[in-house]
Scaffold this motif. Structure first.
Motif, PDB file in Angstrom:
ATOM      1  N   ASP A   4     -11.311  -4.082 -10.309  1.00 31.42           N
ATOM      2  CA  ASP A   4     -12.493  -4.816  -9.857  1.00 31.42           C
ATOM      3  C   ASP A   4     -13.735  -4.312 -10.597  1.00 31.42           C
ATOM      4  N   LYS A   5     -14.686  -5.216 -10.895  1.00 33.12           N
ATOM      5  CA  LYS A   5     -15.857  -4.784 -11.672  1.00 33.12           C
ATOM      6  C   LYS A   5     -16.725  -3.805 -10.887  1.00 33.12           C
ATOM      7  N   HIS A   6     -16.611  -3.842  -9.552  1.00 36.98           N
ATOM      8  CA  HIS A   6     -17.359  -2.869  -8.735  1.00 36.98           C
ATOM      9  C   HIS A   6     -16.486  -1.681  -8.330  1.00 36.98           C
ATOM     10  N   LYS A   7     -15.330  -1.565  -8.963  1.00 36.28           N
ATOM     11  CA  LYS A   7     -14.368  -0.473  -8.698  1.00 36.28           C
ATOM     12  C   LYS A   7     -13.923  -0.429  -7.230  1.00 36.28           C
ATOM     13  N   LYS A   8     -13.865  -1.581  -6.638  1.00 36.37           N
ATOM     14  CA  LYS A   8     -13.440  -1.687  -5.233  1.00 36.37           C
ATOM     15  C   LYS A   8     -11.990  -1.222  -5.072  1.00 36.37           C
ATOM     16  N   CYS A   9     -11.775  -0.366  -4.098  1.00 37.68           N
ATOM     17  CA  CYS A   9     -10.424   0.183  -3.852  1.00 37.68           C
ATOM     18  C   CYS A   9      -9.992   0.059  -2.409  1.00 37.68           C
ATOM     19  N   ASP A  10     -10.806  -0.578  -1.587  1.00 38.63           N
ATOM     20  CA  ASP A  10     -10.403  -0.738  -0.184  1.00 38.63           C
ATOM     21  C   ASP A  10     -10.662  -2.168   0.267  1.00 38.63           C
ATOM     22  N   ASP A  11     -10.000  -2.557   1.327  1.00 36.86           N
ATOM     23  CA  ASP A  11     -10.117  -3.931   1.822  1.00 36.86           C
ATOM     24  C   ASP A  11      -9.834  -3.940   3.323  1.00 36.86           C
ATOM     25  N   ALA A  12     -10.158  -5.054   3.967  1.00 37.38           N
ATOM     26  CA  ALA A  12      -9.965  -5.180   5.417  1.00 37.38           C
ATOM     27  C   ALA A  12      -8.478  -5.183   5.752  1.00 37.38           C
ATOM     28  N   PRO A  13      -8.107  -4.623   6.890  1.00 33.26           N
ATOM     29  CA  PRO A  13      -6.691  -4.582   7.258  1.00 33.26           C
ATOM     30  C   PRO A  13      -6.149  -5.967   7.619  1.00 33.26           C
ATOM     31  N   PHE A  14      -4.936  -6.315   7.106  1.00 31.58           N
ATOM     32  CA  PHE A  14      -4.235  -7.520   7.574  1.00 31.58           C
ATOM     33  C   PHE A  14      -3.992  -7.362   9.066  1.00 31.58           C
ATOM     34  N   GLY A  15      -4.196  -8.426   9.818  1.00 32.24           N
ATOM     35  CA  GLY A  15      -4.006  -8.386  11.269  1.00 32.24           C
ATOM     36  C   GLY A  15      -5.282  -8.055  12.008  1.00 32.24           C
ATOM     37  N   GLY A  16      -6.309  -7.718  11.241  1.00 35.22           N
ATOM     38  CA  GLY A  16      -7.612  -7.428  11.838  1.00 35.22           C
ATOM     39  C   GLY A  16      -7.747  -6.010  12.312  1.00 35.22           C
ATOM     40  N   GLY A  17      -8.929  -5.706  12.815  1.00 40.83           N
ATOM     41  CA  GLY A  17      -9.198  -4.353  13.300  1.00 40.83           C
ATOM     42  C   GLY A  17     -10.332  -3.717  12.529  1.00 40.83           C
ATOM     43  N   ALA A  18     -10.785  -2.584  13.052  1.00 42.65           N
ATOM     44  CA  ALA A  18     -11.949  -1.906  12.479  1.00 42.65           C
ATOM     45  C   ALA A  18     -11.581  -1.190  11.188  1.00 42.65           C
ATOM     46  N   GLY A  19     -12.572  -0.970  10.371  1.00 40.32           N
ATOM     47  CA  GLY A  19     -12.420  -0.113   9.207  1.00 40.32           C
ATOM     48  C   GLY A  19     -11.750  -0.783   8.030  1.00 40.32           C
ATOM     49  N   MET A  20     -11.523   0.016   7.010  1.00 47.62           N
ATOM     50  CA  MET A  20     -10.959  -0.479   5.755  1.00 47.62           C
ATOM     51  C   MET A  20      -9.702   0.305   5.411  1.00 47.62           C
ATOM     52  N   VAL A  21      -8.845  -0.341   4.617  1.00 48.01           N
ATOM     53  CA  VAL A  21      -7.595   0.289   4.182  1.00 48.01           C
ATOM     54  C   VAL A  21      -7.645   0.423   2.665  1.00 48.01           C
ATOM     55  N   MET A  22      -7.206   1.548   2.150  1.00 48.26           N
ATOM     56  CA  MET A  22      -7.183   1.718   0.693  1.00 48.26           C
ATOM     57  C   MET A  22      -6.063   0.873   0.092  1.00 48.26           C
ATOM     58  N   MET A  23      -6.406   0.132  -0.953  1.00 44.09           N
ATOM     59  CA  MET A  23      -5.493  -0.838  -1.574  1.00 44.09           C
ATOM     60  C   MET A  23      -4.343  -0.155  -2.317  1.00 44.09           C
ATOM     61  N   ALA A  24      -3.201  -0.821  -2.332  1.00 43.05           N
ATOM     62  CA  ALA A  24      -2.002  -0.241  -2.955  1.00 43.05           C
ATOM     63  C   ALA A  24      -2.134  -0.081  -4.478  1.00 43.05           C
ATOM     64  N   GLN A  25      -2.652  -1.119  -5.142  1.00 39.41           N
ATOM     65  CA  GLN A  25      -2.612  -1.100  -6.624  1.00 39.41           C
ATOM     66  C   GLN A  25      -3.354   0.080  -7.274  1.00 39.41           C
ATOM     67  N   PRO A  26      -4.615   0.367  -6.894  1.00 33.17           N
ATOM     68  CA  PRO A  26      -5.287   1.513  -7.557  1.00 33.17           C
ATOM     69  C   PRO A  26      -4.575   2.839  -7.278  1.00 33.17           C
ATOM     70  N   ILE A  27      -4.051   2.982  -6.049  1.00 28.73           N
ATOM     71  CA  ILE A  27      -3.339   4.225  -5.709  1.00 28.73           C
ATOM     72  C   ILE A  27      -2.042   4.315  -6.513  1.00 28.73           C
ATOM     73  N   TYR A  28      -1.308   3.189  -6.589  1.00 25.54           N
ATOM     74  CA  TYR A  28      -0.050   3.157  -7.344  1.00 25.54           C
ATOM     75  C   TYR A  28      -0.293   3.562  -8.799  1.00 25.54           C
ATOM     76  N   ASP A  29      -1.293   2.964  -9.413  1.00 24.61           N
ATOM     77  CA  ASP A  29      -1.578   3.249 -10.828  1.00 24.61           C
ATOM     78  C   ASP A  29      -2.058   4.683 -11.015  1.00 24.61           C
ATOM     79  N   ALA A  30      -2.845   5.185 -10.063  1.00 21.59           N
ATOM     80  CA  ALA A  30      -3.340   6.571 -10.155  1.00 21.59           C
ATOM     81  C   ALA A  30      -2.168   7.554 -10.089  1.00 21.59           C
ATOM     82  N   ILE A  31      -1.248   7.310  -9.164  1.00 22.06           N
ATOM     83  CA  ILE A  31      -0.077   8.201  -9.040  1.00 22.06           C
ATOM     84  C   ILE A  31       0.759   8.123 -10.323  1.00 22.06           C
TER      85      ILE A  31
END
Ligand code: 21W
Length: 196
Positions: free
Chosen positions: A32-59
């Motif tokens: 993402d051009k803003h280096k976004k790495c988190d997104d809203a949880p599927f199913g709703g709820g508070a807070g943000m979840v760290m996205m799979a793709q940036p973590i996968y590539d980092a590992i």
């Protein structure tokens, strides 16, 4: 956040090449051009979840045949001294830190990391826990702390610390236990064991 790893005992171990620490910024793997790495949880709820793709590539960017992957997680089993000793025998540890609410569960499914918590209280992320693990593990890497210190620890394992004193002899009217000034090493050993 990881500046403390480059100070004091662990910092000296890094400077002298006894251990190597690389900080990987997961944001650098965002598409993402803003280096976004988190997104809203599927199913709703508070807070943000760290996205799979940036973590996968980092590992993937650091994963080797002999890497041990550790995810610092409040759901993990509580970190122990024996685990610190075991981890110090590994060649390469990867410590994955979540922030906020956690990471996309598919990362856990794909990599099946060891999950470690440092205790039953809620923190804002895995960074401080990762530093706790690095600190405790580094002490067991050859040459990081004196052999004498580690030996002392193994002799007194399971016991509490004995009280320690240094100069001056009397402080605010309080004296050092005379046995410690006696020069009688057998009596000193007994006193310390009893106190511990
Ligand atoms: C705190 C992440 C709370 C997730 C499902 C839906 C790593 C830690 C952490 C954190 C939650 C450790 C939820 C001791 C810790 C860590 C951040 C819960 C709520 N789940 N050891 N909603 N304490 N903490 N998410 O907090 O990442 S090791």
């Amino acid at each position: 956040m990881f500046a403390p790893l480059f100070e004091s005992i662990v910092g000296r171990a890094v400077s002298s090449g006894k251990i190597e620490i690389n900080i990987i910024d997961i944001r650098e793997f965002s598409k993402d051009k803003h280096k976004k790495c988190d997104d809203a949880p599927f199913g709703g709820g508070a807070g943000m979840v760290m996205m799979a793709q940036p973590i996968y590539d980092a590992i993937k960017s650091v994963l080797k045949e002999d890497s041990k992957l550790i995810y610092l997680s409040p759901k993990g089993s509580i970190f122990s001294q024996s685990q610190a000793v075991e981890l110090s025998k590994e060649d390469h540890l990867i410590l994955l830190c979540g922030h906020y609410e956690g990471i996309d569960e598919r990362i856990i499914e794909i990599f099946n990391p060891i999950q470690i918590s440092i205790g039953d209280y809620v923190l804002t992320g895995g960074e401080l826990p990762a530093m706790v693990v690095v600190d405790a593990v580094s002490r067991y890497v050859s040459g990081v702390i004196s052999k004498d210190s580690l030996e002392e620890e193994s002799h007194t394992s399971g016991l509490l610390e004995y009280p320690q004193y240094t100069r001056p002899n009397v402080f605010m009217g309080l004296e050092v236990p005379p046995v410690l000034l006696s020069g009688n090493h057998e009596e000193i050993r007994k006193f310390r064991r009893q106190a511990a």
